[in-house]
Structure formats: C-alpha cells, structure tokens
Design a protein around this motif. Structure first.
Motif: not given
Length: 444
Positions: A384, A387-389, A391-394
């Motif tokens: 990757e 961090w955090p990614l 594309r993270t979806k919370y």
C-alpha cells in the motif's frame, strides 16, 4: 586485534556460506547484492562508554576482521546485553559476519552499566552520546544505524528527535508512540497484568542486586516468594503496596500519574514527530500489544516529519504476529494458522534495510511502496502507499440488547449496523476489583 587495557575479547571463526537468500514474504523478490557472511569477527566485552555526565555504560562490541572501517549497528537494552532477549533482537554475530560492527549496550543502571535505572528517563541523551561515540571509533566509518524492539524500540524512538549527526537510519520493532496511553494507562486504566509482570520479571531482579546487602537479601527473599505464581499480585491492594514493587520509585511514579500530564510528555514520541528526520523501518504485528504505537509513529512521521526526505523514507510492515522478536515470521498465532505466506526472514529484512542505507547497495527496498500489510483471512501480503488507507470506509457498529419489557432478544450481545432504540433495555454487569478477570488473549 590488539587487546585494550581493561577489555577482554574472544575470536570466533565462521565458515563461508555461499548462496543467495530469499526474503520470505517479500512477494517473491530476492535481496539482490546483499551482504554475505564472509567475515570472521572478534568480541570485546564490557567496553565502558562515557556519557556526558560522566556515567559509563557497558557495551559488547562485535567487530568484523579485515579491511575496515565498517558501518555500525547499535542496540541499547535493559534486558542484559548478553541475555536471550537482546540476542534475539539484534543477533549481533549475524551482522558482524556480514561486515557490520555491532554495539550492544546495557542502558543506564542495568547489569554492567553504571548509574541509576529509571525507565526511558535518560535514553534520549544516552542514545545520542552512544551513537556519536561509535562514530569516531577506529573500526567505524561514521555511519550508524540503531536496532531493536519493545523497550529497545523505545530507546530508538526517543533518540530520533535528538538527531545525532552520524545517525543514518533505524529499524524499530513493536514500540509505543505514547508511553502513558499505550503502555501504562491505556484508556485511563492501569494495565495491571503487563506492568506488574514486566516489572517483577524483568526489571526488579537487577535493581534488587544493586541495593545494599540488607535490602538486597530482604527483597530477594520477597521475589522468591512471588516467583512461583506472579499473578497472585493481581489481587493485592492497594496497588502501591505490592511487595518489591513498592520499593521501585519509577513504578510508584507510574501509579501516581494516571492521566496525561507533563510527567509523561518527554516519553511521548507522538509529540516529537516533527523533530524526526531519520529513515525508520517500523515493524509491528496485528496481535502485538504495541500495535497502535507502530501505526501511529509511521503515519505521524510520514505526515509531520522534519524534512520531506524523512517523510518519504519511512517504511511500515504489519504481520499477523504477537509481541517479541521470536514471533516475527511465525505462521500460527493462538488457534489460527495463517499458512506459509506469513513466514518472514526477519534478519534478512533488516539486512536489506542496513545494506541500502549504510552500504549504498541498490537492493530495491526503497523502490517498493512504503507500506506492506498481511491481510488476515485472505492470508496474503499486500503493498500500500499510505496508512491509514486512503480508501478506508468507516462504519459504525452498535452494541444491541432486547426491548426493555423482555427478558431475551435475538439482539442480545450483538453488534448491529442499526442504532439502538429508546425502548431497548440497558445491560449491566457486576465488577468486583477484588477478583480481576484475567485476559485469555487479545493484545496482552
């Protein structure tokens, strides 16, 4: 090699090993042009290194024989520089055989070193002085890297903001970003099992040995009474009267500072990310007790590091492991087997990092994306870029119970994407501090 006054040394011979090693878990790539084990080496024991205040810290030197000078790897440990914890962390002979001088040092007040021990209190300045001492030795080429994890990871993170001129890079395994929040009082609660067991098992015995004879005999006897079953102390109240631990000033200070106050700030690396300008490889485990610290330090320095070069020179690897150097690369954690994909050549990985920064070997490590994660469940490694990614979806999950007028519901004890309604009853439990509930796993 000439023997220096007051030093003893032994010479060990090693055979040449011909071959190419494969960095397991590195998506099939090899460590091109890696340093090979072609050096014999000498060992000098208990070399006393002066600190700025006159206290001398003991170090063992592992020095390659042959044409030097050599780049230097430094580890500073409270666990006895000759003991299994330090040996597992740095494996000094592995690097000495590959053309690195290695300095393994007892921190202040521990084992063969002088001074009084207080966790982390002088590690920033002592680390600086040790690095700069190593840089001017005749066997050193002036390029220094540090190594280690857990406590010895903290000695590195605390050193980083002091910016010794000869410090080139670091390799930090599993260490915190905030001593108070991630080690001593996570979430505001004193982490009883970790702190008591660590203090009694690792810290107290050597501190007791340094006391006057009468106190030493008394506390040694108390330790022996506790040794058969350390967890008996978990039910001891008040906490500041636990046998042996009540004699340790630093432990008492930890108890009397339960909140984030100025006492903790010198030990909070997260407050100093903007002062760090050294390349660091951060290695952690998803099941490691200091998981959060590894992630916070990587992301904090990549976002707020002192220079653009430093921000671009951070690396992160997270594997499916628990705490400790011997667990890096293991395939099974608890009841879960992650398969051969989880295997990692720990020492080979560190060697790639040192070869690049200390020897200028173009082995491709800095051409790879900065983040490498083991995806549990899929059991694969994935590169990757942050961090955090991004594309993270919370997603919010809610604890659910049944309606207030019922005794049971399918929602009892569940997590739900739907928020609770007003008619749901609350859940209760009885907490008795006289009978603490032990952990059966988690990150501890």
């Amino acid at each position: 090699m000439r023997r220096s006054k007051g030093r003893s040394w032994k010479t060990f011979s090693i055979g040449l090993i011909v071959g190419v090693w494969l960095l397991a878990g590195d998506l099939g790539t090899t460590a091109a042009q890696g340093s090979e084990p072609r050096f014999d080496y000498t060992i000098e024991k208990n070399v006393m290194i002066p600190m700025r205040d006159g206290v001398r810290l003991a170090a063992d030197l592992y020095l390659p024989k042959g044409t030097g000078p050599f780049p230097v790897i430094v580890e500073r440990t409270p666990y006895d520089k000759t003991g299994p914890v330090s040996a597992a962390a740095s494996n000094p002979t592995y690097y000495a055989a590959r053309g690195y001088a290695v300095v393994v040092q007892d921190v202040r007040g521990r084992y063969a070193s002088e001074g009084a021990f207080y966790p982390f209190q002088t590690d920033a300045q002592d680390g600086y002085d040790t690095v700069e001492w190593a840089a001017v030795q005749p066997w050193s080429n002036g390029k220094i890297c540090t190594i280690g994890g857990s406590y010895t990871g903290m000695t590195q993170y605390l050193l980083a903001p002091t910016r010794p001129p000869h410090l080139v890079c670091m390799f930090v395994r599993e260490a915190v970003s905030d001593l108070q929040e991630e080690w001593v009082h996570p979430g505001g609660a004193f982490l009883l099992a970790l702190n008591q067991a660590w203090a009694l098992t690792f810290m107290a015995p050597d501190q007791v040995k340094r006391l006057p004879q009468a106190d030493r005999d008394r506390l040694t006897a108390e330790l022996e009474k506790l040794r058969p079953q350390w967890n008996r102390t978990y039910t001891f109240l008040p906490l500041n009267e636990v046998p042996v631990l009540k004699e340790l000033r630093w432990y008492q200070d930890w108890l009397t500072h339960p909140t984030d106050d100025p006492y903790w700030w010198p030990f909070a690396i997260v407050r100093q990310h903007d002062q760090i300008d050294v390349p660091i490889y951060h290695l952690g485990g998803w099941y490691d007790i200091f998981q959060r610290g590894t992630l916070v330090n990587f992301s904090g320095i990549t976002q707020r590091g002192r220079t653009e070069q430093a921000r671009r020179s951070q690396k992160l690897l997270m594997g499916p492991w628990v705490h400790g150097p011997r667990n890096v690369g293991k395939t099974q954690v608890g009841d879960v087997d992650f398969g051969p994909q989880a295997e990692t050549d720990f020492y080979g990985l560190m060697l790639r990092w040192f070869d690049y920064w200390l020897k200028g070997i173009e082995n491709g490590i800095m051409e790879e994306p900065p983040v490498k994660l083991f995806v549990m469940g899929e059991n694969v490694w994935r590169f990757e870029h942050e961090w955090p990614l991004a594309r993270t979806k919370y997603t919010n999950y809610y604890l659910r119970s049944g309606p207030s007028d019922s005794t049971y519901s399918l929602n009892d004890g569940s997590l739900s994407l739907d928020a609770p309604v007003e008619t749901e009853r609350s859940d209760t439990y009885i907490y008795d501090p006289r009978t603490p509930t032990p952990t059966i796993g988690g990150l501890n």
